[in-house]
Write a protein that holds these residues in place. Structure first.
Motif, mmCIF file in Angstrom:
data_model
loop_
_atom_site.group_PDB
_atom_site.id
_atom_site.type_symbol
_atom_site.label_atom_id
_atom_site.label_comp_id
_atom_site.label_asym_id
_atom_site.label_seq_id
_atom_site.Cartn_x
_atom_site.Cartn_y
_atom_site.Cartn_z
ATOM 1 N N VAL A 191 -3.649 5.171 9.183
ATOM 2 C CA VAL A 191 -4.526 4.043 8.879
ATOM 3 C C VAL A 191 -3.757 2.729 8.914
ATOM 4 C CG1 VAL A 191 -4.223 4.154 6.350
ATOM 5 C CG2 VAL A 191 -6.372 3.280 7.318
ATOM 6 N N ALA A 192 -2.491 2.735 8.475
ATOM 7 C CA ALA A 192 -1.688 1.507 8.532
ATOM 8 C C ALA A 192 -1.430 1.098 9.973
ATOM 9 C CB ALA A 192 -0.369 1.710 7.788
ATOM 10 N N ALA A 227 0.856 -1.192 0.000
ATOM 11 C CA ALA A 227 0.000 0.000 0.000
ATOM 12 C C ALA A 227 0.895 1.246 0.000
ATOM 13 C CB ALA A 227 -0.904 0.000 1.232
ATOM 14 N N ASP A 286 -12.614 7.492 3.886
ATOM 15 C CA ASP A 286 -11.583 8.018 2.973
ATOM 16 C C ASP A 286 -12.257 8.363 1.650
ATOM 17 O OD1 ASP A 286 -9.105 8.682 1.856
ATOM 18 O OD2 ASP A 286 -8.744 6.613 1.182
ATOM 19 N N HIS A 302 -9.767 10.178 7.257
ATOM 20 C CA HIS A 302 -8.651 10.729 6.486
ATOM 21 C C HIS A 302 -8.980 12.192 6.178
ATOM 22 C CE1 HIS A 302 -5.870 10.394 2.699
ATOM 23 N NE2 HIS A 302 -5.325 11.077 3.690
ATOM 24 N N VAL A 328 -13.410 2.975 8.163
ATOM 25 C CA VAL A 328 -12.438 3.918 7.607
ATOM 26 C C VAL A 328 -13.170 4.848 6.639
ATOM 27 C CG1 VAL A 328 -10.278 4.182 6.325
ATOM 28 C CG2 VAL A 328 -10.633 2.179 7.782
ATOM 29 N N VAL A 366 -14.765 0.201 4.706
ATOM 30 C CA VAL A 366 -13.954 1.271 4.128
ATOM 31 C C VAL A 366 -14.838 2.088 3.202
ATOM 32 C CG1 VAL A 366 -11.947 1.867 2.733
ATOM 33 C CG2 VAL A 366 -11.852 -0.113 4.257
ATOM 34 N N ARG A 424 -3.992 -4.228 3.507
ATOM 35 C CA ARG A 424 -3.768 -4.139 4.949
ATOM 36 C C ARG A 424 -4.609 -5.188 5.680
ATOM 37 N NH1 ARG A 424 0.907 -1.671 5.801
ATOM 38 N NH2 ARG A 424 1.101 0.219 4.551
ATOM 39 N N TYR A 458 -1.199 5.597 2.388
ATOM 40 C CA TYR A 458 -1.469 4.391 3.170
ATOM 41 C C TYR A 458 -0.185 3.638 3.515
ATOM 42 C CZ TYR A 458 -5.560 5.716 0.484
ATOM 43 O OH TYR A 458 -6.548 6.441 -0.114
ATOM 44 N N SER A 475 -5.988 0.223 -2.326
ATOM 45 C CA SER A 475 -4.736 0.040 -1.585
ATOM 46 C C SER A 475 -4.945 -0.560 -0.204
ATOM 47 C CB SER A 475 -4.008 1.382 -1.442
ATOM 48 O OG SER A 475 -3.702 1.932 -2.695
ATOM 49 N N LEU A 476 -5.981 -0.115 0.510
ATOM 50 C CA LEU A 476 -6.176 -0.565 1.882
ATOM 51 C C LEU A 476 -6.504 -2.051 1.968
ATOM 52 C CD1 LEU A 476 -8.087 2.380 3.597
ATOM 53 C CD2 LEU A 476 -5.739 1.635 3.976
#
Length: 746
Positions: free
Chosen positions: A529-530, A519, A619, A652, A617, A548, A559, A523, A555-556
């Protein structure tokens, strides 16, 4: 003599009364549109197609109001007064303004539901007020000795401009939506009083004598070609106003409230073009071709290298073009008896321009191609008064003039070739500007030939970054929807694939198979967030349910850890298509079983059962635009409801032009949530982007444990506070604008 002085005084007083009435009506129109939009946000969501539907409602009501004024003009003045006052009183019975209490029928699509809801909510008063400008001008002109009515249209647009500024600068920051609605109702009552006074001032007005009927325009037929020209002269500035906003916010300078500037300049162009003093409009029309040649050369720029100066040039060009075309519209105006027909056609032209830019262009084009097309259309239709008259000068034969023209066009092509080599290189900025100046000078020299003038303009557009834009389209790098213009591109070295929305990077993925699951951007491993997602197994257990809001590149997803259940909320189907077509493979590689819910996240979360997520999350910001309805206290309550009592909320709030930390801090305190902030400044800026994340929970022990687990990369308490919380009833971004960044200061 005394009687003459008295008559002149009464005439001035009546003119002032009509100016006040028309200005008040226009002021109210431009207040009610954003007011109703703010009311509708929590209920309808922030999807652009919702607001496209809303704009269709407003344009349809405005056109209907102008048509009503035109048809009403066939009656006697006394009957016009009775009908119009009855309409105003009937419309007033629907006040105060608010969303109509109507449940959406099952199976009725949003494209039909939104117009029905808004039409029922604001339709009666909007329709009644929209007829004010043409109708009051007609009443003013009912007295043959009152003078020409056209300057009153300038007053109408001045009132619109005042309303446009008053809402974001005064009404929204100072008043709740309820207070705004009550204040608007008081303004509507004032408008009715002014209309009554206007009618009283014309109660003894007589029709023009037979000797003046021809001058008055009664019985005169207007050619269809003239009305078609009215339509075009109104449509191009209207479309260009919207396309300038799209072009600036997508590719040049995505600053908050930028939409106000093009719309304000568009309204001011009417004020200048329809004023009794013709000198300012004539001066602007004289310099417009020069402005179009220079500023218009940047109309195809799309690589995100724009500056505040280029944005200013685009706004100046819009104002010059709109003033020049509206001046020509004024010059083609009919006699007063045809006044309402003239405004009806002009309104239809404005609606056509808006429909082309707001609805047709996103379906047809992959980029804001409507912007250079409308600039070119303006160059085709605007009056050209050659500054250098060497084509028809004494001693110049037609053959010699043609040879000189060909040489000048060849020189323009050479300049364009040179400009193309330098336009997008920062170290060649001065040379590019000088070449643009020379191209502008060449265009001035060929102004006597419209085709040559337009050709030089097209050469300048293509050379000034246009080649880059054309290649991006031919290469299939861009995708456009009602939500934005997205560019997917591989870097020159083939190492990364990026997703950008205008000037804002939305994510990237390594094309190296070994690193494709990393990510990147906001991120990275030290981002808030990570850190939070790494701590989730310790905070929420191995089978945490994670939601999310905002998919982006996905990308997330990487994770995620085995055993977790992930749900993504995404408003734009095009964004989901990037992942399902595997242009980005995060979703496929890391969370193949994840559920993706399409639609406005706040509305979707409201419909879900309570406590469905352990982590949520948020974003969902697009470019630097802020969906206010996702950051209000009520929105925070929606998120809290969707979480378990120990649930963790991550926001975010990275933004170039707005400091959102005080908003979140105050709303969190008002909602009884504990908040920590993580401002990440990564060392490797080639792969990772600075970001700010806020972690919140109703259970203070959760964020304390998060801070303990992430002790090596510390979180800090969120102590920023706004003067008052953002709510669905009251929110304004003005106090949080970073003005130093707008002006370019560090």
């Amino acid at each position: 003599m005394a009687a003459d002085v008295k008559g002149e005084g009464e005439g001035r007083a009546a003119r002032g009364l009509f100016v006040a009435t028309i200005s008040t009506g226009s002021f109210l129109l431009f207040l009610v549109q954003p007011m109703v939009a703010r009311m509708a946000l929590p209920r309808l969501g922030g999807a652009p197609n919702v607001w496209n539907s809303a704009m269709l409602v407003y344009q349809a009501l405005l056109l209907a109001g102008y048509a009503y004024a035109h048809m009403l003009g066939r009656l006697s003045l006394r009957r016009q007064t009775i009908v119009h006052l009855a309409l105003l009183l009937l419309a007033g019975s629907t006040l105060p303004v608010g969303l109509f209490d109507l449940v959406q029928p099952k199976g009725l699509p949003e494209a039909l539901w939104v117009p029905v809801l808004l039409g029922l909510s604001v339709g009666p008063v909007f329709f009644a007020v929209s007829a004010q400008a043409p109708l009051m001008q007609r009443w003013f002109a009912a007295d043959p000795g009152a003078g020409q009515p056209w300057a009153l249209y300038a007053a109408s647009n001045l009132g619109s401009f005042a309303g446009l500024l008053a809402y974001p600068l005064l009404a929204e920051p100072l008043l709740t939506l309820r207070s705004q609605s009550i204040a608007w109702s008081c303004g509507f009552a004032l408008l009715i009083s002014l209309v009554i006074l206007c009618a009283a001032s014309r109660r003894h007005a007589l029709p023009p004598p037979p000797s003046q009927k021809q001058l008055w325009g009664q019985g005169v037929r207007i050619p269809g070609r003239t009305m078609a020209l009215w339509l075009a002269l109104a449509a191009i500035p209207s479309g260009l106003m919207l396309s300038t906003t799209t072009h600036l916010t997508t590719d040049i300078f995505a600053m908050p409230l930028l939409w106000v500037i093009p719309l304000g300049l568009y309204l001011l162009s009417f004020v200048v073009a329809f004023a009794d003093n013709r000198a300012p409009a004539a001066a602007i029309a004289f310099v417009t071709p020069v402005v179009v040649l220079f500023a218009g050369s940047y109309a195809m720029l799309s690589n995100g290298s724009g500056t505040l100066w280029i944005a200013g040039g685009a706004c100046l060009m819009l104002f010059c073009i709109a003033t020049t075309l509206h001046k020509r519209l004024y010059d083609l105006r009919p006699a007063p008896a045809q006044l309402t027909r003239f405004y009806l056609v002009m309104s239809a032209g404005g609606a056509l321009g808006g429909l082309f830019t707001a609805l047709v262009a996103p379906l047809v084009f992959d980029w804001a191609w409507e912007h250079p097309l409308l600039v070119m259309a303006a160059a085709v239709i605007m009056p050209l008064d050659p500054i250098l008259r060497w084509r028809s000068g004494e001693g110049i034969e037609p053959g010699m003039a043609r040879v000189a023209l060909l040489l000048l066009l060849a020189f323009a092509a050479f300049l364009g070739w040179q400009l193309d080599q330098r336009a997008l290189r920062p170290d060649e900025g001065l040379a590019a500007v000088l070449l643009t100046v020379f191209l502008t000078g060449t265009g001035i020299m060929v102004m006597a030939w419209r085709t040559a003038f337009v050709t030089v303009l097209a050469l300048a557009m293509v050379a000034q970054g246009g080649i880059w834009t054309i290649r991006a389209t031919l290469g299939g790098e861009r995708t456009r929807s009602y939500f934005g213009i997205y560019t997917v591109r591989d870097t020159a070295d083939g190492a990364l694939r990026t997703l950008a929305h205008g000037t804002t990077l939305h994510g990237e993925q390594s094309l190296d198979p070994v690193r494709s699951r990393e990510a990147l951007t906001y991120y990275g491993p030290t981002s808030g967030v990570a850190l939070a997602l790494n701590a989730v197994p310790h905070l929420e257990g191995a089978a945490a349910r994670i939601g999310v809001v905002g998919l982006g590149t996905g990308s997330l997803a990487c994770r995620a850890v085995p055993g977790q259940r992930w749900t993504f909320f995404e408003i734009d189907p095009v964004i989901l298509q990037f992942s399902t077509s595997e242009r980005f493979t995060f979703l496929r590689d890391c969370t193949p079983g994840a559920r993706v819910i399409l639609g406005d996240a706040r509305l979707k979360l409201t419909d879900m059962p309570a406590g469905v997520f352990d982590v949520l999350v948020i974003d969902a910001f697009s470019s630097d635009a802020i969906p206010v309805h996702l950051l209000t206290k009520e929105a925070l309550q929606v998120y809290a409801r969707a979480l378990t009592p120990r649930g963790l909320l991550l926001l975010h709030i990275s933004n170039r032009y707005l400091d959102l930390a005080p908003v979140v801090g105050t709303n969190a305190a008002a909602s009884g949530m504990t908040a920590l902030s993580r401002l990440d400044r990564p060392i490797d800026t080639a792969l990772y982007t600075p970001s700010r994340w806020i972690a919140l929970s109703r259970d203070g022990s959760v964020v304390k444990d998060l801070a303990r687990i992430s002790a090596d990369t510390p979180w800090t308490p969120l102590n920023d506070r706004a003067a008052r919380p953002w709510t669905d009833d009251h929110a304004s971004i003005l106090p949080f604008v970073r003005w130093d960044r707008l002006t370019g200061r560090p």
